[in-house]
Design a protein around this motif. Structure first.
Motif, PDB file in Angstrom:
ATOM      1  N   VAL A  38       0.815  -1.213   0.000  1.00  0.00           N
ATOM      2  CA  VAL A  38       0.000   0.000   0.000  1.00  0.00           C
ATOM      3  C   VAL A  38       0.851   1.265   0.000  1.00  0.00           C
ATOM      4  N   ARG A  39       1.899   1.278   0.818  1.00  0.00           N
ATOM      5  CA  ARG A  39       2.748   2.466   0.898  1.00  0.00           C
ATOM      6  C   ARG A  39       3.347   2.799  -0.467  1.00  0.00           C
ATOM      7  N   GLU A  40       3.805   1.791  -1.185  1.00  0.00           N
ATOM      8  CA  GLU A  40       4.399   2.010  -2.510  1.00  0.00           C
ATOM      9  C   GLU A  40       3.346   2.483  -3.513  1.00  0.00           C
ATOM     10  N   ILE A  41       2.135   1.929  -3.414  1.00  0.00           N
ATOM     11  CA  ILE A  41       1.050   2.378  -4.295  1.00  0.00           C
ATOM     12  C   ILE A  41       0.693   3.826  -3.989  1.00  0.00           C
ATOM     13  N   ALA A  42       0.674   4.184  -2.703  1.00  0.00           N
ATOM     14  CA  ALA A  42       0.377   5.569  -2.322  1.00  0.00           C
ATOM     15  C   ALA A  42       1.379   6.542  -2.927  1.00  0.00           C
ATOM     16  N   SER A  43       2.630   6.131  -3.037  1.00  0.00           N
ATOM     17  CA  SER A  43       3.641   6.997  -3.658  1.00  0.00           C
ATOM     18  C   SER A  43       3.340   7.224  -5.135  1.00  0.00           C
ATOM     19  N   VAL A  44       2.861   6.190  -5.818  1.00  0.00           N
ATOM     20  CA  VAL A  44       2.473   6.326  -7.219  1.00  0.00           C
ATOM     21  C   VAL A  44       1.290   7.284  -7.354  1.00  0.00           C
ATOM     22  N   VAL A  45       0.332   7.168  -6.450  1.00  0.00           N
ATOM     23  CA  VAL A  45      -0.832   8.062  -6.471  1.00  0.00           C
ATOM     24  C   VAL A  45      -0.392   9.504  -6.215  1.00  0.00           C
ATOM     25  N   ALA A  46       0.496   9.705  -5.247  1.00  0.00           N
ATOM     26  CA  ALA A  46       0.989  11.057  -4.951  1.00  0.00           C
ATOM     27  C   ALA A  46       1.683  11.668  -6.162  1.00  0.00           C
ATOM     28  N   GLU A  47       2.432  10.839  -6.862  1.00  0.00           N
ATOM     29  CA  GLU A  47       3.118  11.309  -8.074  1.00  0.00           C
ATOM     30  C   GLU A  47       2.106  11.727  -9.139  1.00  0.00           C
ATOM     31  N   ALA A  48       1.053  10.920  -9.319  1.00  0.00           N
ATOM     32  CA  ALA A  48       0.018  11.232 -10.309  1.00  0.00           C
ATOM     33  C   ALA A  48      -0.795  12.461  -9.919  1.00  0.00           C
ATOM     34  N   ASN A  49      -0.841  12.785  -8.634  1.00  0.00           N
ATOM     35  CA  ASN A  49      -1.644  13.912  -8.155  1.00  0.00           C
ATOM     36  C   ASN A  49      -0.922  15.256  -8.234  1.00  0.00           C
ATOM     37  N   ARG A  50       0.352  15.241  -8.557  1.00  0.00           N
ATOM     38  CA  ARG A  50       1.102  16.505  -8.602  1.00  0.00           C
ATOM     39  C   ARG A  50       0.482  17.460  -9.618  1.00  0.00           C
ATOM     40  N   GLY A  51       0.172  18.663  -9.156  1.00  0.00           N
ATOM     41  CA  GLY A  51      -0.381  19.681 -10.037  1.00  0.00           C
ATOM     42  C   GLY A  51      -1.884  19.614 -10.218  1.00  0.00           C
ATOM     43  N   ARG A  52      -2.545  18.620  -9.642  1.00  0.00           N
ATOM     44  CA  ARG A  52      -4.007  18.504  -9.809  1.00  0.00           C
ATOM     45  C   ARG A  52      -4.738  19.362  -8.781  1.00  0.00           C
TER      46      ARG A  52
END
Length: 417
Positions: free
Chosen positions: A199-213
């Motif tokens: 989950v922690r690693e998936i959360a990092s991917v989500v955080a990356e995708a959320n940049r600028g949104r």
């Protein structure tokens, strides 16, 4: 109302530490923990978490509240109006968070329905989940997609559960997220295979995708945590999710018919309540003809009359588990599951052997026989309680928990052989 609420919250905080000392279940070691349960003698139960057996502190609390309600429900409710707040305070202490971030529900399914039904969503946005998720997630998202005009996507996170890796799962999630993705709905531990998501690693991917949104475009990472909650020691903040939804009547061994939704403060702002709260501030404002500011957890807690004796006893369940310790329960559950998997290693083992990718659930293939026949024979011939995964692809399922010991595991292995 404000004065009463203040006194109730202060009382809950003051009482809890002493109660922790009284509820300490581990004084006699793990046999002492097992002795807290009234499981049927002569059975080795690997499904005690299915609809939890109540340990003694929870049974006693339910009985105490039931007697009070049976004697004079109106008087008992009036005198104990702060018991729901107390349950929220103890839940927050267990999750290392703030009480205001926790909504109380009756089950994981209720929590998922309320969450996915209330998230701000526009036509054309996307809901992403996995093919491995349970009926409750799939249905809640399907209904919301139909109502909102959003698109629902199901992705496969791994090809073979026993051979999966962190990289395979995280890469699958990364590919699934797009510019229109609004919700990522996943499950911490799959009850279909026993795979525990990184989950922690998936959360990092989500955080990356959320940049600028913008906030209305952010991907909200929502986690069905029911088969990790009460096993894994990680807190919601440590996991990095936006929402954690769980029943409290599985691996936590809390009162049957209880659950919760935890949300980040900023994430709660993206959710509207479905059922009116009975929080005193909202109710009092309605009487006075005004509006009240209610924290998100209480605001999102459905009102109405519940099975109060069970919801109020939730505080005692969290006291008991706090005394036992999150990390201690995690280590014990993993040790028993590891012992089981090591002895059953081979082509029939479905669940990954690595602790980083599994928790308490262990699934086995039964190529020569129907899994239900195996489960029946385990009980009729050996008094071992197992279950069958409720999915299209069916496996024999065992879940060693804190009510089991090493002898239970070894006996189950011999019986399976």
């Amino acid at each position: 109302m404000k004065r009463r609420d203040f006194l109730v919250r202060a009382g809950a905080l003051a009482v809890a530490p002493g109660a922790l000392a009284e509820a300490a279940p581990a004084a006699a070691g793990w046999p002492g923990v097992r002795a807290q349960f009234e499981l049927r003698a002569g059975e080795r139960n690997f499904a005690a978490w299915y609809l939890a057996s109540h340990p003694k502190p929870v049974r006693d609390a339910i009985a105490r509240h039931r007697r009070g309600l049976d004697a004079n429900a109106h008087d008992y409710v009036e005198r104990n109006g702060g018991l729901e707040d107390e349950a929220r305070v103890l839940a927050a202490r267990y999750l290392d968070t703030a009480p205001a971030q926790i909504a109380l529900t009756d089950s994981t399914t209720m929590g998922l329905g309320l969450l996915y039904g209330g998230i701000a969503l526009r036509a054309g946005q996307e809901l992403v989940t996995s093919v491995h998720d349970f009926y409750a997630t799939h249905e809640a998202l399907r209904v919301r997609a139909r109502r909102s005009g959003a698109r629902l996507t199901r992705v496969r996170l791994y090809a073979r559960p026993e051979r999966t890796s962190v990289d395979e799962i995280v890469s699958s999630v990364r590919r699934a997220l797009g510019p229109r993705t609004r919700v990522l709905a996943l499950t911490w531990v799959h009850s279909s295979t026993g795979v525990k998501l990184p989950v922690r690693e998936i959360a990092s991917v989500v955080a990356e995708a959320n940049r600028g949104r913008r906030s209305s475009e952010r991907i909200l990472f929502c986690l069905d945590g029911v088969h990790g909650f009460g096993v894994e020691a990680a807190t919601p903040d440590a996991l990095g999710v936006d929402f954690l939804v769980s029943g409290c009547h599985k691996w936590l061994f809390g009162p049957r018919g209880t659950g919760l939704v935890w949300g980040r403060r900023e994430a709660w702002a993206e959710v509207s309540p479905t059922i009116p709260t009975f929080d005193g501030r909202a109710y009092g404002a309605w009487i006075a003809g005004g509006r009240a500011s209610v924290p998100p957890g209480p605001l999102e807690t459905p009102g109405g009359f519940h099975s109060f004796e069970h919801r109020w006893a939730l505080a005692d369940a969290f006291r008991w588990r706090l005394a036992l310790g999150r990390t201690r329960a995690e280590a014990r559950t993993h040790a028993l599951a590891r012992r089981l998997k090591e002895q059953l290693a081979g082509p029939r083992l479905v669940t990954p052997r690595e602790a980083s990718l599994s928790a308490g659930l262990v699934m086995l293939r039964s190529p020569a026989r129907d899994p239900a026949d195996v489960v029946r024979d385990l009980y009729e011939r050996h008094r071992i309680v197992a279950s069958v995964t409720p999915y299209r692809e069916r496996y024999v399922r065992l879940g060693p928990s804190i009510v089991n010991d090493e002898d239970d595991v070894d006996t189950a292995v011999r019986a399976l052989a």
